[in-house]
Design a protein around this motif. Structure first.
Motif, PDB file in Angstrom:
ATOM      1  N   HIS A 198       0.838  -1.197   0.000  1.00 48.68           N
ATOM      2  CA  HIS A 198       0.000   0.000   0.000  1.00 48.68           C
ATOM      3  C   HIS A 198       0.877   1.253   0.000  1.00 48.68           C
ATOM      4  CE1 HIS A 198      -3.982   1.787   1.759  1.00 48.68           C
ATOM      5  NE2 HIS A 198      -3.485   2.567   0.824  1.00 48.68           N
ATOM      6  N   ALA A 199       1.922   1.271   0.820  1.00 50.08           N
ATOM      7  CA  ALA A 199       2.830   2.423   0.875  1.00 50.08           C
ATOM      8  C   ALA A 199       3.576   2.582  -0.452  1.00 50.08           C
ATOM      9  CB  ALA A 199       3.818   2.270   2.030  1.00 50.08           C
ATOM     10  N   GLU A 200       4.043   1.477  -1.008  1.00 51.53           N
ATOM     11  CA  GLU A 200       4.793   1.523  -2.267  1.00 51.53           C
ATOM     12  C   GLU A 200       3.940   1.964  -3.450  1.00 51.53           C
ATOM     13  OE1 GLU A 200       8.207  -1.879  -1.927  1.00 51.53           O
ATOM     14  OE2 GLU A 200       6.141  -2.571  -2.179  1.00 51.53           O
ATOM     15  N   ASP A 201       2.644   1.768  -3.372  1.00 50.97           N
ATOM     16  CA  ASP A 201       1.752   2.148  -4.470  1.00 50.97           C
ATOM     17  C   ASP A 201       1.647   3.659  -4.659  1.00 50.97           C
ATOM     18  OD1 ASP A 201       1.266  -0.469  -5.178  1.00 50.97           O
ATOM     19  OD2 ASP A 201      -0.688  -0.576  -4.171  1.00 50.97           O
ATOM     20  N   ALA A 202       1.977   4.433  -3.636  1.00 49.96           N
ATOM     21  CA  ALA A 202       1.935   5.891  -3.751  1.00 49.96           C
ATOM     22  C   ALA A 202       3.171   6.359  -4.521  1.00 49.96           C
ATOM     23  CB  ALA A 202       1.900   6.529  -2.373  1.00 49.96           C
ATOM     24  N   GLU A 203       2.965   7.123  -5.559  1.00 53.11           N
ATOM     25  CA  GLU A 203       4.075   7.583  -6.394  1.00 53.11           C
ATOM     26  C   GLU A 203       5.053   8.476  -5.639  1.00 53.11           C
ATOM     27  OE1 GLU A 203       2.866   9.289 -10.112  1.00 53.11           O
ATOM     28  OE2 GLU A 203       1.474   7.644 -10.511  1.00 53.11           O
ATOM     29  N   SER A 204       4.599   9.158  -4.596  1.00 50.24           N
ATOM     30  CA  SER A 204       5.455  10.109  -3.879  1.00 50.24           C
ATOM     31  C   SER A 204       6.226   9.467  -2.723  1.00 50.24           C
ATOM     32  CB  SER A 204       4.617  11.272  -3.349  1.00 50.24           C
ATOM     33  OG  SER A 204       3.675  10.817  -2.399  1.00 50.24           O
ATOM     34  N   VAL A 205       6.107   8.135  -2.560  1.00 52.65           N
ATOM     35  CA  VAL A 205       6.746   7.443  -1.439  1.00 52.65           C
ATOM     36  C   VAL A 205       7.887   6.565  -1.938  1.00 52.65           C
ATOM     37  CG1 VAL A 205       6.415   5.745   0.415  1.00 52.65           C
ATOM     38  CG2 VAL A 205       4.635   7.449  -0.059  1.00 52.65           C
TER      39      VAL A 205
END
Length: 118
Positions: free
Chosen positions: A69-76
């Motif tokens: 879930h965290a990795e799916d965010a482009e800004s993370v």
């Protein structure tokens, strides 16, 4: 030249991963640094019961879900290394690491977890 972030999270346990998820949702440039394995001590738990939205799961699988879930965010971004120093400066913090150099951030979140006592 140091890479700059809005949010830098030290520690990839449940709290750190959750912080990364929400920072990503806010589209903040975020770096999560974990020194060993993502998920923390809960990954050693065979059964997690009645976690919100989950009736039963293993701690390891639940944390894999958090990480994805965290990795799916482009800004993370997630990086594996050891943080050696967090130094406050006028406009935020400098976070030094063992093998990846220094990073700057406006905000630092510490999810330092716990150590097993024998």
């Amino acid at each position: 030249m140091r890479k700059e972030y809005d949010v830098l999270i030290v520690g990839g346990g449940p709290g750190g991963l959750t912080a990364a998820i929400y920072a990503g949702r806010a589209e903040l440039k975020t770096l999560l640094i974990e020194k060993s394995g993502y998920g923390g001590r809960i990954t050693e738990t065979a059964e997690v019961k009645n976690y919100p939205g989950v009736e039963l799961d293993s701690g390891n699988h639940l944390m894999e879900t958090f990480k994805k879930h965290a990795e799916d965010a482009e800004s993370v971004e997630l990086k594996r290394t050891t943080v050696t120093k967090v130094q406050p400066v006028e406009d935020g913090f400098i976070v030094s690491t063992k093998r990846r150099g220094d990073f700057t951030a406006k905000t630092v979140i510490l999810d330092l977890g716990l150590s097993r006592v024998n």
